[in-house]
Design an enzyme around this catalytic site. Sequence first.
Site, PDB file in Angstrom:
ATOM      1  N   TYR A  17      -5.874  -1.197  -7.171  1.00 18.08           N
ATOM      2  CA  TYR A  17      -5.473  -2.687  -6.320  1.00 18.08           C
ATOM      3  C   TYR A  17      -4.829  -2.157  -5.072  1.00 18.08           C
ATOM      4  O   TYR A  17      -4.681  -1.012  -4.417  1.00 18.08           O
ATOM      5  CB  TYR A  17      -4.551  -3.302  -7.173  1.00 18.08           C
ATOM      6  N   GLU A  18      -4.306  -3.349  -4.157  1.00 19.22           N
ATOM      7  CA  GLU A  18      -3.706  -3.121  -3.027  1.00 19.22           C
ATOM      8  C   GLU A  18      -5.174  -2.805  -2.129  1.00 19.22           C
ATOM      9  O   GLU A  18      -4.638  -1.815  -0.872  1.00 19.22           O
ATOM     10  CB  GLU A  18      -2.577  -2.420  -2.830  1.00 19.22           C
ATOM     11  N   GLY A  19      -6.055  -3.074  -2.227  1.00 22.15           N
ATOM     12  CA  GLY A  19      -7.240  -2.256  -1.581  1.00 22.15           C
ATOM     13  C   GLY A  19      -7.750  -1.103  -2.202  1.00 22.15           C
ATOM     14  O   GLY A  19      -6.882  -0.191  -2.244  1.00 22.15           O
ATOM     15  N   ARG A  22       0.863  -1.109  -0.024  1.00 19.80           N
ATOM     16  CA  ARG A  22      -0.024   0.018  -0.060  1.00 19.80           C
ATOM     17  C   ARG A  22       0.786   1.258   0.096  1.00 19.80           C
ATOM     18  O   ARG A  22       0.624   2.294  -1.060  1.00 19.80           O
ATOM     19  CB  ARG A  22      -1.018   0.082   1.161  1.00 19.80           C
TER      20      ARG A  22
END
Length: 616
Positions: free
Chosen positions: A442-444, A298
């Site tokens: 992406y990555e949350g 993140r």
Amino acid sequence: MGNLIVNIRDQQFVLFEQLGLEKLLQEEPFLYFTKSDLLMIMGEAEKLAVNVIAPTLKESDRMGCKFQDGKVTVPDCFHEPFKKYCAGGWLNPMDDPEVGGQGIPFGVGFALTELFGAANYSFAMYPGLTHGAAGLLHSFGTEEQKRRYMDKLYAGEWTGTMCLTEPGAGSDVGALKTAAKKMPDGNYLISGTKCFISSGDHNLTPNIIHMVLARIEGDVPGTRGISIFIVPKYRVRDDGAAGEENDIATGGIEHKMGIKGSATATLNFGENGNCIGELLGREREGLKIMFQMMNEARLGTGMQGLALASAAYEHAVSYARERIQGTAVHEGKNPEAKPVTIINHPDIRRKLLWMKAHVEGMRSLCYFTACSFDRARVARSEEEKRQWEGLLDLLTPIVKAYCSDKGMLICSAAIDVYGGYGYCSEYPVEQYLRDEKIATIYEGTNGIQALDLVGRKLGQNKGANVMHMTGLIKNKIDQLKSSPDLKNAAALLEEALKALLETMNFFTAAGKNGDFILPVLNASKFLEIFGDVLVGYLLLDAAEIAGEKLKVVSAASSLEQKVLFRENKEAAFYSGRIASVKFFAADVLATVRARCESIKLADKSPLEMSEEAFAY
């Protein structure tokens, strides 16, 4: 404009003048570095980024990754740069020498990340994910697992991935269906499908080590029942070499809007019932373990926003200073007026300063976050360590979401500066925009980051993390309230901070009254506001330092200010930093109060409107 990807002078300013990195070099574990050492490392990284990696940008986008006969190949132009990258020790310079690192501060490591990401983010993803996988093994693996897998990952001999997402689960990790069946020898048979796996399959290295989330048969549903497994593409023989295939089939790769040089694959584990994985850590602690890699990713995604925004801005400024079109606005009625470069047009200058202020603020925010980790490492007490680790927790979702969102807007503004040419692949800014978009997803997704901030991070440690951060901001405001040059910016930051804190209290009161929907509905808006306040603070802090340095530079010269800025690069640099905060305060901080008041109106139209009404 130098290297046209990153402003090296500003990197050095943030690290050494604003964040005082040299002070950290007086403490363990950084005692063996000097500022000259770190500048040399940054200089070598710049050479690699500009001369070796950046030339792959267009070709890797044009060629993309190929999937044929069940195998994935990366752009040919990646192979030699990847070898040079790994041979130079660039995969883990921030890690301990015992695992092949150099032990440099994380702040400097983030500067290197910005350079490599700005050069070609698709390329940078392969070593980035590899570092994250190796880090999990370093933190949670057995000694045997470290020797079997970690050493080769850190050396770049093999690469790594993180395998969370599944076709039916998406961002709902707890709904995963990948299963693990324990065998008599203590290993597990893995079966299931993972999708959108970055670096999932490729031919850069002879083996790929997947970090796979799965549920052991019989374990509870949801996130509490998830474990994590080490699943190599090729099983590792006793001599440490890659052996037979491990029953992992690549179902295909995605054809994407951007980051086309990054192999985004669907992986099918155990189609023939013979995919073997090793448990990492303890059973049912998979998500807890994976969070280390997820948080690293993140922060890396926030750096993606900064890196591509930086490159887009550097190119836009260079173009604006060369492109001749139109006459100066004050010469509009003069038929004899000569055409000027477009940087002389007011709207272009405003766009460029908006981009500049945000890029500089994001750089300070990202490096400040990295240095929070460094400060935790050198802390003299457990309390001080907890404070800096708390800031790292608080800032992670903001860095990820704010910098990726603003990165998109900055790349878009760069296209506007170019005009029609910016929309064409002849120039790189359209690719920066395409490569950046995925960072908001992406990555949350950024919406999930906002929920994490509002639902977890604001109240973490009973609010101590937020109090620490806002305390730093208040102190800076108090120091500059009477500054002749910066008092207006300080006043606007003070009003913005007050509005932010009032909104936090509003969310708390709503929660106590049983209305948790309001904070959830406005979480993304709140995260952006929090990010604006943080950037405003860091720009103000930087401007204070720049003002003092500018006085010294100006006092040493008899030139008039206009000539001074033209002939003295240091004077121009420092004056630009002061202009950034003045503009940001007037253009962004001045709007925070109104945006906070709009939240407090408690409008719930998106939820009250019928689902059918969205379609008509």
